[in-house]
Design an enzyme around this catalytic site. Structure first.
Site, mmCIF file in Angstrom:
data_model
loop_
_atom_site.group_PDB
_atom_site.id
_atom_site.type_symbol
_atom_site.label_atom_id
_atom_site.label_comp_id
_atom_site.label_asym_id
_atom_site.label_seq_id
_atom_site.Cartn_x
_atom_site.Cartn_y
_atom_site.Cartn_z
ATOM 1 N N ASN A 39 0.692 -1.426 0.244
ATOM 2 C CA ASN A 39 0.064 0.107 0.101
ATOM 3 C C ASN A 39 0.901 1.352 0.108
ATOM 4 O O ASN A 39 1.859 1.280 0.532
ATOM 5 C CB ASN A 39 -1.090 0.123 1.157
ATOM 6 C CG ASN A 39 -0.545 -0.397 2.514
ATOM 7 O OD1 ASN A 39 0.530 -0.993 2.696
ATOM 8 N ND2 ASN A 39 -1.222 -0.083 3.541
ATOM 9 N N GLU A 49 -2.902 -4.820 -3.075
ATOM 10 C CA GLU A 49 -3.492 -5.830 -3.977
ATOM 11 C C GLU A 49 -3.503 -5.177 -5.468
ATOM 12 O O GLU A 49 -3.190 -5.884 -6.393
ATOM 13 C CB GLU A 49 -4.856 -6.449 -3.772
ATOM 14 C CG GLU A 49 -4.921 -7.185 -2.436
ATOM 15 C CD GLU A 49 -5.289 -6.255 -1.209
ATOM 16 O OE1 GLU A 49 -5.055 -5.133 -1.306
ATOM 17 O OE2 GLU A 49 -6.089 -6.617 -0.341
ATOM 18 N N GLU A 92 0.351 5.105 0.511
ATOM 19 C CA GLU A 92 -0.415 6.010 1.101
ATOM 20 C C GLU A 92 -0.185 7.420 0.585
ATOM 21 O O GLU A 92 0.890 7.696 0.146
ATOM 22 C CB GLU A 92 -0.362 6.061 2.675
ATOM 23 C CG GLU A 92 -0.924 4.646 3.175
ATOM 24 C CD GLU A 92 -1.226 4.619 4.562
ATOM 25 O OE1 GLU A 92 -0.926 5.340 5.384
ATOM 26 O OE2 GLU A 92 -2.214 3.743 5.085
HETATM 27 N N1 THU Z 1 -5.163 -1.570 2.461
HETATM 28 C C1 THU Z 1 -4.659 -2.316 1.523
HETATM 29 O O1 THU Z 1 -3.946 -2.165 1.243
HETATM 30 N N2 THU Z 1 -5.409 -3.398 0.972
HETATM 31 C C2 THU Z 1 -6.682 -3.515 1.296
HETATM 32 O O2 THU Z 1 -7.482 -4.285 0.946
HETATM 33 C C3 THU Z 1 -7.541 -2.973 2.541
HETATM 34 C C4 THU Z 1 -6.608 -1.635 2.988
HETATM 35 C C5 THU Z 1 -4.454 -0.194 2.794
HETATM 36 C C6 THU Z 1 -4.846 0.894 2.461
HETATM 37 C C7 THU Z 1 -4.331 1.732 3.610
HETATM 38 O O3 THU Z 1 -3.181 2.228 3.366
HETATM 39 C C8 THU Z 1 -4.340 1.083 4.837
HETATM 40 O O4 THU Z 1 -4.553 -0.366 4.359
HETATM 41 C C9 THU Z 1 -5.583 1.345 5.884
HETATM 42 O O5 THU Z 1 -6.806 1.242 5.350
#
Ligand code: THU
Length: 137
Positions: A43, A56, A45
């Protein structure tokens, strides 16, 4: 499908690359193509929270950008440092459905090695796809 131990190492390494200054919630994804090539996802941000990108989708978009196409993928592994494996968000489920076969396994894991196996169709039953667009009257 049998979960391969090396996939857990791969997804944990992908998770380490997460950029999460806001949530501190690191997610790793590891997409395995049928030819054995793998794609890391994490992820990423943003101070504008709505622009955060999930692990994903990062892995899937990377594979497409490298020339891979729907039908090329064997499995997707996701990991978090949580008591129980956590589960992909709705937007990721929709993108997984777009790019992966309905019967493809998705392994939800945590860094301790707990594994839950589901298919793409399990994660998004009755999901919207290109087939719906072709069904127009
Ligand atoms: N997040 C993911 O990377 N995948 C998901 O399917 C759910 C949420 C991340 C997004 C954000 O950076 C952090 O988790 C908290 O929501």
């Amino acid at each position: 499908m049998e979960f391969k131990k090396e996939w857990l190492e791969g997804v944990k390494a992908a998770r380490e690359k997460a950029y999460t200054p806001y949530s501190k919630f690191k997610v790793g994804a590891y997409l395995i193509a049928k030819d054995g090539v793998t794609f890391d996802g994490c992820n990423v941000e943003n101070a504008a929270y709505g622009d955060c990108i999930c692990a994903e989708r990062t892995a899937l978009v990377s594979a497409i950008a490298h020339g891979y196409r729907p039908g090329d993928f064997e499995a997707l592994v996701v990991t978090t440092d949580t008591e129980n494996p956590s589960s992909p968000c709705g937007s990721c489920r929709q993108v997984i459905k777009e790019l992966c076969d309905d019967e493809m396994p998705v392994f939800l894991t945590n860094i301790n090695g707990d594994v839950i196996e589901r298919t793409v169709d399990d994660l998004l039953p009755l999901g919207f796809s290109g087939r719906d667009l072709e069904d127009v009257k």
